[in-house]
Write an enzyme that holds these catalytic residues in place. Structure first.
Site, PDB file in Angstrom:
ATOM      1  N   ASP A  25       0.876  -1.163   0.000  1.00 30.02           N
ATOM      2  CA  ASP A  25       0.000   0.000   0.000  1.00 30.02           C
ATOM      3  C   ASP A  25       0.913   1.213   0.000  1.00 30.02           C
ATOM      4  O   ASP A  25       1.498   1.557   1.025  1.00 30.02           O
ATOM      5  CB  ASP A  25      -0.890  -0.039   1.260  1.00 30.02           C
ATOM      6  CG  ASP A  25      -1.720   1.230   1.426  1.00 30.02           C
ATOM      7  OD1 ASP A  25      -1.691   2.098   0.537  1.00 30.02           O
ATOM      8  OD2 ASP A  25      -2.404   1.346   2.467  1.00 30.02           O
ATOM      9  N   LYS A  87       2.985  11.340  -3.485  1.00 30.35           N
ATOM     10  CA  LYS A  87       1.962  10.640  -4.262  1.00 30.35           C
ATOM     11  C   LYS A  87       1.025  11.638  -4.948  1.00 30.35           C
ATOM     12  O   LYS A  87       0.497  11.372  -6.018  1.00 30.35           O
ATOM     13  CB  LYS A  87       1.174   9.723  -3.338  1.00 30.35           C
ATOM     14  CG  LYS A  87       0.163   8.826  -4.031  1.00 30.35           C
ATOM     15  CD  LYS A  87      -0.376   7.811  -3.056  1.00 30.35           C
ATOM     16  CE  LYS A  87      -1.492   6.974  -3.613  1.00 30.35           C
ATOM     17  NZ  LYS A  87      -1.981   6.006  -2.614  1.00 30.35           N
ATOM     18  N   GLU A 186      -7.203   0.506  -4.680  1.00 33.74           N
ATOM     19  CA  GLU A 186      -7.231   0.400  -3.223  1.00 33.74           C
ATOM     20  C   GLU A 186      -8.567  -0.134  -2.680  1.00 33.74           C
ATOM     21  O   GLU A 186      -8.560  -1.023  -1.827  1.00 33.74           O
ATOM     22  CB  GLU A 186      -6.870   1.757  -2.600  1.00 33.74           C
ATOM     23  CG  GLU A 186      -5.383   2.062  -2.768  1.00 33.74           C
ATOM     24  CD  GLU A 186      -5.009   3.528  -2.596  1.00 33.74           C
ATOM     25  OE1 GLU A 186      -5.863   4.311  -2.138  1.00 33.74           O
ATOM     26  OE2 GLU A 186      -3.871   3.887  -2.919  1.00 33.74           O
ATOM     27  N   ASP A 208     -12.955   5.412   1.571  1.00 28.91           N
ATOM     28  CA  ASP A 208     -11.538   5.512   1.915  1.00 28.91           C
ATOM     29  C   ASP A 208     -11.139   6.973   2.076  1.00 28.91           C
ATOM     30  O   ASP A 208     -11.021   7.718   1.107  1.00 28.91           O
ATOM     31  CB  ASP A 208     -10.697   4.853   0.815  1.00 28.91           C
ATOM     32  CG  ASP A 208      -9.191   4.911   1.096  1.00 28.91           C
ATOM     33  OD1 ASP A 208      -8.766   5.610   2.042  1.00 28.91           O
ATOM     34  OD2 ASP A 208      -8.434   4.252   0.359  1.00 28.91           O
TER      35      ASP A 208
END
Ligand code: ADP
Ligand code: MG
Length: 624
Positions: A25, A87, A186, A208
């Protein structure tokens, strides 16, 4: 059903080899690596027992690169060389970054490179290289704790990541020396972690809310197979926003808006985050801040004030839930499970509002930080072929529509967003001029109608079309999207068979030469990294041997050894102590061997004696 014979009769099949595979992850804020061991997926810890690796990389003057907690510790003191949240800029162009620059306190260089570079003390680095450093640490951690080289990995990405962002992630993995089985969305990973594929049919929502991104996905489970019905969210919404809101509130309360330097802002942000996380378990917290004139500022911050600050963001996430459900044509009441993912779902207010919206209590049993890595590990294990009897089929969807430029700078969509992938779709086009022998093909990604509003992915030309009257040529353009969401496009003129194709290299990706140079560099560093690890292992071993011998000698040295024997051991010991101070792993290893040889006899005598001591006063028969 017919059986397919794959081995000759009488031939035995080789025992199944267990391949080492992990799920990663790669988060905006934190990263994790997990693996399936003895049938159980679990996250792997570093040598200190810590599972979560902050996605922070620090570049130091001497060329050393520090990743994780020790890098994070310098976020305030060395902000320009301590890179966090990269990211957010993976696969982005300089233009994309202008909107983010306000709160990413880095110095970007724009020198006509395809990928933006961040200026650091060791020179410019790309977000891809920074991510590769994080991946390398996770790779070494996995190899150390699993005891071997990794056969392959599954890396998760937000469902929302476009082609360029996915490609950038794959490039980073390549730089880290990893073999990527596939990228996995994800939310899909989270659903796998909860074993929802084992359940009855039904609809699941994955909510999420992490540090940097928000994703909502609607999954449908049918006969043990997932289908992602729709996805939505915001690539720039998360816990970082909450930190910023609190930071702004603190600045306002302390009337500090004039102070704007990086170091100070980082301190305020760090304090804001601490306060936020504390409020998950407390009703109020005390915020303290050292000011530049050495005075300090203190203020109480309550849960109620916090909730008021974050309410607009939580509302935004709920609006996305509503929109995504509508797109999936699912009524709220039809959603059977809500899976909570990401550190920010620990906030009670977030959970309560979600509970309220769906009218159901969300699933929170698996640690919201670990759940994605755990699912990725299960997928990696299956892809490595370690579960020969089980099948796991995952269907993902395309996050954004793909299309072609047509006359008038319009975009003709060839594959709609939310189409299940892998997929191939073809569409026919024709020439619009008499005698036209070439066609320019422009591939775009996005939901808007005008070329200018979509992202340009690639262009190529189909040439050598035989001259015909306008509209007579039949040009078939095929879009093919693989399981990672990466696209290739081909075009063929049917009557003549002339064709051309392009594998879409997103314009914000790295060029092949750039990747090659980086790979070379990374091999160079990889050797260094391995060297360091071996050295540390030998040092630890040396300490263990020295300590064991020290205590044995102190207890029994005089009694069991002659002066001459003691002297020999002492010399070997000194050699090891000296080798231990240097940084030659092999030398340490040799010195350990010599010392072990010299003390072999002593150890044998000690063992004999302890056996004799145990047996004293007993008859030998008692031991038989
Ligand atoms: P990402 O996937 O974006 O890396 P994570 O899922 O790791 O993010 O979540 C990180 C975010 O969760 C950070 O903003 C962090 O402050 C927040 N967070 C972690 N623990 C808590 C907590 N107890 N209360 C509130 N927020 C938390
Ligand atoms: Mg996450």
């Amino acid at each position: 059903m017919a059986l397919l014979q794959i081995s000759e009769p009488g031939q035995s099949t080789a025992p199944h080899e267990h391949r080492l595979a992990v799920g990663i992850d790669l988060g905006t804020t934190n990263s994790l690596v997990a693996s399936v061991r003895s049938g159980v997926a679990e996250t792997l810890a570093d040598e200190k027992g810590v599972h979560i690796l902050p996605s922070v990389v620090r570049y130091m003057q001497d060329g050393k690169i520090v990743v994780g907690v020790s890098a994070l510790a310098h976020a305030t003191t060395d902000p320009l060389n301590t890179l966090a949240s990269v990211k957010r800029i993976m696969g982005r162009s300089i233009d994309d970054l202008s909107s983010l620059q306000g709160y990413l306190p880095y110095q970007f260089m724009d020198q006509g490179h395809s990928v933006p570079r961040i200026q650091t003390v060791v020179g410019p680095v790309t977000p891809i290289e920074v991510s590769a450093e994080i991946l390398k640490v996770l790779r070494y951690r996995a190899e150390a704790s699993l005891g071997g080289e990794l056969a392959g990995v599954v890396i998760t990405v937000p469902a929302y990541f476009d082609d360029a962002q996915r490609q950038a992630t794959k490039d980073a993995a390549r730089l880290a020396g990893l073999n990527v089985y596939r990228l996995l969305n994800e939310p899909t990973a989270a659903a796998v972690a909860y074993g929802l594929d084992q359940q009855a049919e039904g609809v699941t929502a994955i909510y999420d809310l992490g540090g940097g991104t928000f994703d909502i996905s609607i999954l449908k489970l049918k006969k043990g197979v997932f289908e992602v019905l729709s996805t939505g969210g915001d690539t720039a919404l998360g816990g970082d926003d909450f930190d910023r809101e609190i930071a702004a509130w603190i600045m306002q309360q302390a009337q500090l808006s004039g102070q704007g330097d990086h170091k100070f802002m980082r301190r305020v942000m760090t304090e804001a985050r601490r306060a936020k996380e504390a409020l998950t378990n407390a009703e109020k917290v005390l915020i303290t801040l050292q000011l530049e004139d050495r005075s300090s500022f203190e203020i109480e911050f309550t849960r109620q004030q916090f909730e008021k600050l974050i309410d607009p963001y939580v509302k935004k996430t709920i609006a996305w839930c509503r929109k995504t459900l509508r797109e999936a044509e699912i009524e709220v009441a039809k959603v059977e499970h809500i899976v909570m993912v990401g550190g920010s779902t620990r906030i009670p207010y977030v959970c309560n509002r979600i509970h309220e919206f769906f009218g159901k209590r969300p699933l929170v049993e698996i640690d919201p930080d670990m759940v994605v890595a755990v699912g990725a590990a299960q997928q990696a294990d299956a892809l490595a072929g370690n579960k020969p009897n089980e099948e796991m089929l995952l269907l993902d969807v395309l996050p954004l529509s793909l299309g072609l430029e047509t006359m008038g700078e319009l975009v003709e969509k060839v594959i709609q967003r939310n189409t299940v992938i892998p997929v191939a779709r073809a569409q026919e086009f024709t020439t619009f001029k008499d005698g036209q022998t070439a066609m320019h093909i422009h591939v775009l990604q996005g939901e808007r109608e005008k070329v200018g509003d979509c992202r340009s992915l690639a262009t190529f030309d189909l040439t050598n079309i035989p001259p015909m009257v306008a509209g007579a040529a039949h040009i078939k353009v095929t879009f093919q999207v693989d399981a990672d969401g990466l696209l290739s496009v081909s075009a063929e003129e049917k009557s003549s068979g002339v064709s051309a194709s392009v594998e879409v290299k997103p314009s914000y990706g790295l060029t092949d030469t750039e990747i090659e140079t980086m790979l070379k560099d990374s091999f160079h560093h990889a050797a260094d990294d391995m060297h360091v690890r071996q050295l540390v292992e030998q040092q630890v071993d040396a300490d263990r041997v020295l300590e064991a011998l020290r205590s044995a000698l102190a207890k029994d040295g005089d009694e069991l050894l002659s002066a001459e024997e003691q002297e020999k051991i002492e010399q070997a010991k000194i050699k090891l102590v000296l080798a231990r101070q240097g940084n030659d792993g092999e030398l340490i290893e040799q010195a350990i061997k010599v010392l072990e040889q010299e003390s072999e006899e002593f150890i044998a005598r000690r063992m004999n004696r302890s056996v004799q001591q145990v047996m004293q006063g007993h008859r030998i028969e008692e031991f038989e």
